[in-house]
Design an enzyme around this catalytic site. Structure first.
Site, PDB file in Angstrom:
ATOM      1  N   ASP A  20      75.262  56.935 -37.401  1.00  0.00           N
ATOM      2  CA  ASP A  20      76.436  56.125 -37.061  1.00  0.00           C
ATOM      3  C   ASP A  20      77.711  56.760 -37.617  1.00  0.00           C
ATOM      4  O   ASP A  20      78.664  56.053 -37.969  1.00  0.00           O
ATOM      5  CB  ASP A  20      76.299  54.676 -37.548  1.00  0.00           C
ATOM      6  N   HIS A  71      79.026  58.980 -33.215  1.00  0.00           N
ATOM      7  CA  HIS A  71      80.282  58.822 -32.471  1.00  0.00           C
ATOM      8  C   HIS A  71      81.079  60.110 -32.606  1.00  0.00           C
ATOM      9  O   HIS A  71      81.409  60.517 -33.718  1.00  0.00           O
ATOM     10  CB  HIS A  71      81.107  57.664 -33.039  1.00  0.00           C
ATOM     11  N   HIS A 124      73.811  47.088 -30.433  1.00  0.00           N
ATOM     12  CA  HIS A 124      74.513  46.701 -31.652  1.00  0.00           C
ATOM     13  C   HIS A 124      74.088  45.260 -31.905  1.00  0.00           C
ATOM     14  O   HIS A 124      74.509  44.354 -31.186  1.00  0.00           O
ATOM     15  CB  HIS A 124      76.025  46.824 -31.442  1.00  0.00           C
ATOM     16  N   LYS A 184      73.621  51.710 -24.023  1.00  0.00           N
ATOM     17  CA  LYS A 184      74.050  51.022 -25.242  1.00  0.00           C
ATOM     18  C   LYS A 184      74.636  49.657 -24.897  1.00  0.00           C
ATOM     19  O   LYS A 184      75.554  49.552 -24.076  1.00  0.00           O
ATOM     20  CB  LYS A 184      75.103  51.868 -25.970  1.00  0.00           C
ATOM     21  N   HIS A 193      72.166  58.526 -33.397  1.00  0.00           N
ATOM     22  CA  HIS A 193      73.310  57.601 -33.196  1.00  0.00           C
ATOM     23  C   HIS A 193      74.548  58.244 -33.818  1.00  0.00           C
ATOM     24  O   HIS A 193      74.701  58.247 -35.036  1.00  0.00           O
ATOM     25  CB  HIS A 193      73.020  56.259 -33.876  1.00  0.00           C
ATOM     26  N   HIS A 214      71.490  50.891 -36.330  1.00  0.00           N
ATOM     27  CA  HIS A 214      71.980  50.669 -37.697  1.00  0.00           C
ATOM     28  C   HIS A 214      71.522  49.333 -38.267  1.00  0.00           C
ATOM     29  O   HIS A 214      72.337  48.459 -38.569  1.00  0.00           O
ATOM     30  CB  HIS A 214      73.505  50.818 -37.778  1.00  0.00           C
TER      31      HIS A 214
HETATM   32  O1  DOR Z   1      81.407  50.911 -38.128  1.00  0.00           O
HETATM   33  C1  DOR Z   1      81.273  51.140 -36.932  1.00  0.00           C
HETATM   34  N1  DOR Z   1      82.043  52.058 -36.298  1.00  0.00           N
HETATM   35  N2  DOR Z   1      80.353  50.463 -36.242  1.00  0.00           N
HETATM   36  C2  DOR Z   1      80.244  50.560 -34.925  1.00  0.00           C
HETATM   37  O2  DOR Z   1      79.419  49.881 -34.368  1.00  0.00           O
HETATM   38  C3  DOR Z   1      81.178  51.416 -34.159  1.00  0.00           C
HETATM   39  C4  DOR Z   1      81.746  52.471 -34.978  1.00  0.00           C
HETATM   40  C5  DOR Z   1      82.936  53.157 -34.354  1.00  0.00           C
HETATM   41  O3  DOR Z   1      82.870  53.501 -33.174  1.00  0.00           O
HETATM   42  O4  DOR Z   1      83.922  53.385 -35.047  1.00  0.00           O
HETATM   43 ZN    ZN Z   2      77.758  53.223 -33.927  1.00  0.00          ZN
END
Ligand code: DOR
Ligand code: ZN
Length: 355
Positions: free
Chosen positions: A253, A22, A142, A105, A20, A180
């Site tokens: 995450d 980003h 989520h 997702k 997971h 998460h």
């Molecule tokens: O804290 C987070 N940031 N939780 C998420 O679900 C998305 C992520 C983000 O994309 O910044």
């Molecule tokens: Zn995330």
């Protein structure tokens, strides 16, 4: 896994995967991709770009961008599709058959960063979820409700009760991942399920509880969603992570936002931890007397769930006699991104193993 039983200062494990992460796009992608590609062979890439990655064409484009941005030629991005109430089943099947897309997702609309195009009414996506169950494509979600009358610290437990449990009863054949997980309620729910249920755990939720968010003042770099919970929940997450149970695996995450966007009157949610994840995990697992379970959590349980082979490559974790310095910030064209500060010195470092 090779482990010295007396004093562990060296640990060789199968190279981990991050289930997971980003990466964003453009300049942010270019700045952060190598932080993940250095220690991880593969990563499951979250699709919450602006606009989101909702179609097979979007996936192909985004995957190309990631490959172009990464200097680690062996790094493999495993793609996800962003589920909307307009997701097309045929497009989803084509995306799955390409071998690029490993999960879909589900963001409840409004739950987190760039989730506005997410799902408002789960009944509207049932035909897509049925198709996913049929073709064996996992759903990552989520797990928080967004109703304004639900306290932010209860959102995960209420999601389980109102959305997840009924969904799993209706579609037990759908592989589902609670992304998460942050509560003992989440851990208990996963443990109550004997098949098709997994959960990712982040390094930061193993390290901070909700007090850290306010320790000596407001700490925006510890703010993420789901937000860190009480200490008893952190301890439940630790127990699950170090248990070796195949249902729990690493999903960092790691979510970069510039300091300007984090340190503001309405700061963004997200912790950027890609740079020191393995050092933090080795520290936590050592503290728990469970270094021998780290490989399961970081390198093999996730592969087992997703039905892919564990990596052939290995890494060596070395415990140094002095603290290892990690960069406090990653410099990007958009501004600096603060790296997760666990609040203690880190002694473990990662070394590539020759094949
Ligand atoms: O804290 C987070 N940031 N939780 C998420 O679900 C998305 C992520 C983000 O994309 O910044
Ligand atoms: Zn995330």
């Amino acid at each position: 896994m090779i482990l010295d039983p007396i004093v562990t200062t060296e640990l060789t494990i199968i190279k981990p995967d991050d289930w997971h992460v980003h990466f964003r796009d453009g300049a942010m992608l270019r700045a952060v991709v190598s932080e993940t590609a250095r220690d991880f062979s593969r990563a499951l890439i979250m699709p919450n770009l602006v606009p989101p990655v909702t179609t097979f064409d979007d996936v192909k484009r985004y995957r190309q961008d990631i490959m172009a941005a990464s200097s680690e030629t062996a790094f493999q991005p495993l793609m996800t599709l962003y589920l909307t109430e307009n997701t097309d089943c045929n497009d989803l099947v084509a995306a799955h058959e390409s071998g690029y897309v490993h999960a879909v997702k589900l963001y409840p609309a409004g739950a987190t960063t760039n989730s506005e195009s997410g799902v408002k009414n789960i009944n509207k996506v049932m035909p897509v979820l049925e198709k996913m169950a049929e073709i064996g494509l996992p759903l990552c979600f989520h797990g928080e409700v967004t109703d304004s009358d639900i306290d932010i610290f209860d959102r995960e437990a209420v999601f389980i009760e109102r959305v997840l449990a009924p969904l799993r009863e209706e579609l037990p054949g759908l592989k589902t991942v609670m992304e998460h997980v942050t509560t003992a309620d989440g851990v208990d729910y996963v443990l109550s399920q004997t098949q098709n249920m997994g959960a990712t755990i982040t390094p930061h939720h193993l390290i901070i509880n909700r007090n850290h968010l306010f320790k000596g003042g407001l700490r925006p770099h510890y703010y993420c969603l789901p937000v860190a919970k009480r200490e008893k929940h952190r301890l439940a997450l630790r127990k699950a992570a170090v248990s070796g149970d195949s249902r729990f695996f690493l999903g960092t995450d790691s979510a970069p936002h510039t300091d300007e966007l984090k340190e503001s009157a309405c700061g963004c949610a997200g912790v950027f931890n890609a740079s020191n994840t393995m050092a933090c995990l080795a520290h936590v697992f050592e503290e728990e007397g469970a270094l021998d379970q780290l490989e399961l959590f970081a390198s093999t349980n996730g592969c087992g769930f997703y039905g892919i082979e564990a990596n052939a490559a290995k890494i060596k974790l070395l415990k140094q006699s002095k603290p290892v310095q990690f960069p406090g910030k990653i410099v990007t064209e958009l501004g600096d991104v603060t790296v997760f500060d666990p609040g203690f010195d880190l002694y473990w470092s990662v070394q590539e193993c020759s094949a």
